[in-house]
Design a protein around this motif. Structure first.
Motif, PDB file in Angstrom:
ATOM      1  N   GLN A 197      19.818  12.603  -3.910  1.00 20.39           N
ATOM      2  CA  GLN A 197      20.185  11.188  -3.979  1.00 20.39           C
ATOM      3  C   GLN A 197      20.964  10.766  -2.745  1.00 20.39           C
ATOM      4  N   ASP A 198      20.655   9.593  -2.244  1.00 24.24           N
ATOM      5  CA  ASP A 198      21.330   8.974  -1.097  1.00 24.24           C
ATOM      6  C   ASP A 198      21.168   9.745   0.210  1.00 24.24           C
ATOM      7  N   ARG A 199      20.308  10.757   0.225  1.00 28.86           N
ATOM      8  CA  ARG A 199      20.049  11.480   1.468  1.00 28.86           C
ATOM      9  C   ARG A 199      18.620  11.263   1.939  1.00 28.86           C
ATOM     10  N   ASP A 200      17.689  11.310   1.020  1.00 28.31           N
ATOM     11  CA  ASP A 200      16.278  11.313   1.383  1.00 28.31           C
ATOM     12  C   ASP A 200      15.592   9.990   1.070  1.00 28.31           C
ATOM     13  N   LEU A 201      14.601   9.677   1.879  1.00 28.63           N
ATOM     14  CA  LEU A 201      13.705   8.563   1.593  1.00 28.63           C
ATOM     15  C   LEU A 201      12.388   9.149   1.090  1.00 28.63           C
ATOM     16  N   LEU A 202      11.796   8.495   0.134  1.00 31.60           N
ATOM     17  CA  LEU A 202      10.557   8.971  -0.460  1.00 31.60           C
ATOM     18  C   LEU A 202       9.433   8.008  -0.113  1.00 31.60           C
ATOM     19  N   ILE A 203       8.275   8.546   0.215  1.00 39.82           N
ATOM     20  CA  ILE A 203       7.103   7.723   0.479  1.00 39.82           C
ATOM     21  C   ILE A 203       6.117   7.956  -0.668  1.00 39.82           C
ATOM     22  N   ILE A 204       5.845   6.872  -1.386  1.00 32.52           N
ATOM     23  CA  ILE A 204       4.949   6.908  -2.539  1.00 32.52           C
ATOM     24  C   ILE A 204       3.727   6.070  -2.189  1.00 32.52           C
ATOM     25  N   LYS A 205       2.554   6.580  -2.506  1.00 32.10           N
ATOM     26  CA  LYS A 205       1.317   5.831  -2.281  1.00 32.10           C
ATOM     27  C   LYS A 205       0.560   5.717  -3.605  1.00 32.10           C
ATOM     28  N   PRO A 206      -0.366   4.769  -3.680  1.00 32.97           N
ATOM     29  CA  PRO A 206      -1.161   4.632  -4.910  1.00 32.97           C
ATOM     30  C   PRO A 206      -1.954   5.904  -5.193  1.00 32.97           C
ATOM     31  N   ASP A 211      -2.327   8.877 -17.540  1.00 32.15           N
ATOM     32  CA  ASP A 211      -2.641   8.172 -16.293  1.00 32.15           C
ATOM     33  C   ASP A 211      -2.129   6.733 -16.319  1.00 32.15           C
ATOM     34  N   ARG A 212      -2.108   6.091 -17.465  1.00 30.74           N
ATOM     35  CA  ARG A 212      -1.635   4.706 -17.558  1.00 30.74           C
ATOM     36  C   ARG A 212      -0.152   4.575 -17.202  1.00 30.74           C
ATOM     37  N   HIS A 213       0.604   5.671 -17.300  1.00 31.61           N
ATOM     38  CA  HIS A 213       2.027   5.659 -16.961  1.00 31.61           C
ATOM     39  C   HIS A 213       2.269   5.779 -15.456  1.00 31.61           C
ATOM     40  N   ILE A 214       1.300   6.336 -14.744  1.00 30.72           N
ATOM     41  CA  ILE A 214       1.485   6.701 -13.344  1.00 30.72           C
ATOM     42  C   ILE A 214       1.317   5.490 -12.429  1.00 30.72           C
ATOM     43  N   ILE A 215       2.313   5.299 -11.575  1.00 29.15           N
ATOM     44  CA  ILE A 215       2.331   4.167 -10.651  1.00 29.15           C
ATOM     45  C   ILE A 215       1.883   4.599  -9.257  1.00 29.15           C
ATOM     46  N   GLY A 216       2.334   5.765  -8.829  1.00 28.47           N
ATOM     47  CA  GLY A 216       2.006   6.267  -7.500  1.00 28.47           C
ATOM     48  C   GLY A 216       2.332   7.743  -7.432  1.00 28.47           C
ATOM     49  N   VAL A 217       2.144   8.306  -6.255  1.00 27.90           N
ATOM     50  CA  VAL A 217       2.390   9.737  -6.074  1.00 27.90           C
ATOM     51  C   VAL A 217       3.119   9.968  -4.749  1.00 27.90           C
ATOM     52  N   LEU A 218       4.047  10.903  -4.754  1.00 27.60           N
ATOM     53  CA  LEU A 218       4.800  11.261  -3.556  1.00 27.60           C
ATOM     54  C   LEU A 218       3.865  11.852  -2.512  1.00 27.60           C
ATOM     55  N   VAL A 219       3.938  11.320  -1.283  1.00 31.00           N
ATOM     56  CA  VAL A 219       3.128  11.868  -0.186  1.00 31.00           C
ATOM     57  C   VAL A 219       3.997  12.473   0.905  1.00 31.00           C
ATOM     58  N   ALA A 220       5.279  12.078   0.952  1.00 30.25           N
ATOM     59  CA  ALA A 220       6.179  12.637   1.967  1.00 30.25           C
ATOM     60  C   ALA A 220       7.629  12.325   1.616  1.00 30.25           C
ATOM     61  N   VAL A 221       8.511  13.134   2.197  1.00 31.33           N
ATOM     62  CA  VAL A 221       9.953  12.936   2.093  1.00 31.33           C
ATOM     63  C   VAL A 221      10.473  12.786   3.515  1.00 31.33           C
ATOM     64  N   GLY A 262       0.801  -1.221   0.000  1.00 33.52           N
ATOM     65  CA  GLY A 262       0.000   0.000   0.000  1.00 33.52           C
ATOM     66  C   GLY A 262       0.830   1.265   0.000  1.00 33.52           C
ATOM     67  N   LYS A 263       2.145   1.097   0.023  1.00 29.37           N
ATOM     68  CA  LYS A 263       3.051   2.237  -0.086  1.00 29.37           C
ATOM     69  C   LYS A 263       4.422   1.723  -0.483  1.00 29.37           C
ATOM     70  N   LEU A 264       5.231   2.632  -0.928  1.00 26.75           N
ATOM     71  CA  LEU A 264       6.590   2.323  -1.365  1.00 26.75           C
ATOM     72  C   LEU A 264       7.506   3.329  -0.698  1.00 26.75           C
ATOM     73  N   ILE A 265       8.545   2.848  -0.043  1.00 24.84           N
ATOM     74  CA  ILE A 265       9.545   3.737   0.560  1.00 24.84           C
ATOM     75  C   ILE A 265      10.874   3.380  -0.067  1.00 24.84           C
ATOM     76  N   TYR A 266      11.495   4.368  -0.697  1.00 26.66           N
ATOM     77  CA  TYR A 266      12.771   4.120  -1.364  1.00 26.66           C
ATOM     78  C   TYR A 266      13.580   5.401  -1.462  1.00 26.66           C
ATOM     79  N   THR A 267      14.832   5.250  -1.829  1.00 25.85           N
ATOM     80  CA  THR A 267      15.684   6.409  -2.079  1.00 25.85           C
ATOM     81  C   THR A 267      15.890   6.517  -3.584  1.00 25.85           C
ATOM     82  N   ASN A 268      15.880   7.732  -4.072  1.00 23.61           N
ATOM     83  CA  ASN A 268      15.970   7.927  -5.518  1.00 23.61           C
ATOM     84  C   ASN A 268      17.409   7.878  -6.015  1.00 23.61           C
ATOM     85  N   LYS A 269      17.525   7.756  -7.312  1.00 24.85           N
ATOM     86  CA  LYS A 269      18.816   7.862  -7.993  1.00 24.85           C
ATOM     87  C   LYS A 269      18.712   9.037  -8.945  1.00 24.85           C
ATOM     88  N   GLY A 270      19.717   9.882  -8.972  1.00 23.07           N
ATOM     89  CA  GLY A 270      19.710  11.013  -9.881  1.00 23.07           C
ATOM     90  C   GLY A 270      19.493  12.327  -9.168  1.00 23.07           C
TER      91      GLY A 270
END
Length: 144
Positions: A31-40, A89-99, A14-22
């Motif tokens: 990059q390598d500093r922040d964690l991102l919270i993505i939800k559907p 919309d078909r390209h969109i997987i989730g949306v950022l809700v917090a950093v 129901g959510k994805l928490i990851y760190t970005n590249k780039g």
């Protein structure tokens, strides 16, 4: 998250928490500093939302919506000056809700975040010029 896709993680948890590249979302996301919270995604996205989307090439991208059009979105990274068109919309997987930075979660509903977004996006022409010039100077210096 080994051997699973972003889509699978969102479906499972129901959510994805990851760190970005780039660096395309600097200065907000580093990059390598922040964690991102993505939800559907719940319905159609709005201007200033930051979707995680998958290009037709299979590349995952996290950029900000600058304009919502009838059939697609105009999107650009905070550290980019070239707008991307045709993201649907078909390209969109989730949306950022917090950093999460330094262990502290900053919601996209936080007033400081909203001020940053409006200043950064509403001044897009000036910001785009600034980012473009800095990029040119950086490339010139690397060439020396």
């Amino acid at each position: 998250m080994a051997n699973s896709t972003f889509e699978e993680q969102l479906a499972k948890n129901g959510k994805l928490i990851y760190t970005n590249k780039g660096d395309s979302m600097m200065p907000l996301i580093k990059q390598d500093r922040d964690l991102l919270i993505i939800k559907p995604v719940q319905g159609r996205l709005k201007k200033y939302d930051v979707p995680l989307y998958k290009r037709d090439s299979g590349q995952y991208v996290l950029h900000r919506i600058l304009k919502v059009r009838k059939n697609d979105y105009v999107i650009c990274g905070d550290n980019r000056w070239v707008k991307e068109y045709g993201i649907r919309d078909r390209h969109i997987i989730g949306v950022l809700v917090a950093v999460i930075r330094n262990g502290k979660e900053v919601s996209v509903n936080n007033w400081k975040y909203k001020v940053y977004v409006h200043l950064w996006c509403d001044l897009f022409p000036l910001r785009a010029l600034m980012v473009h010039v800095i990029s040119k100077i950086s490339r010139y210096r690397k060439g020396k």
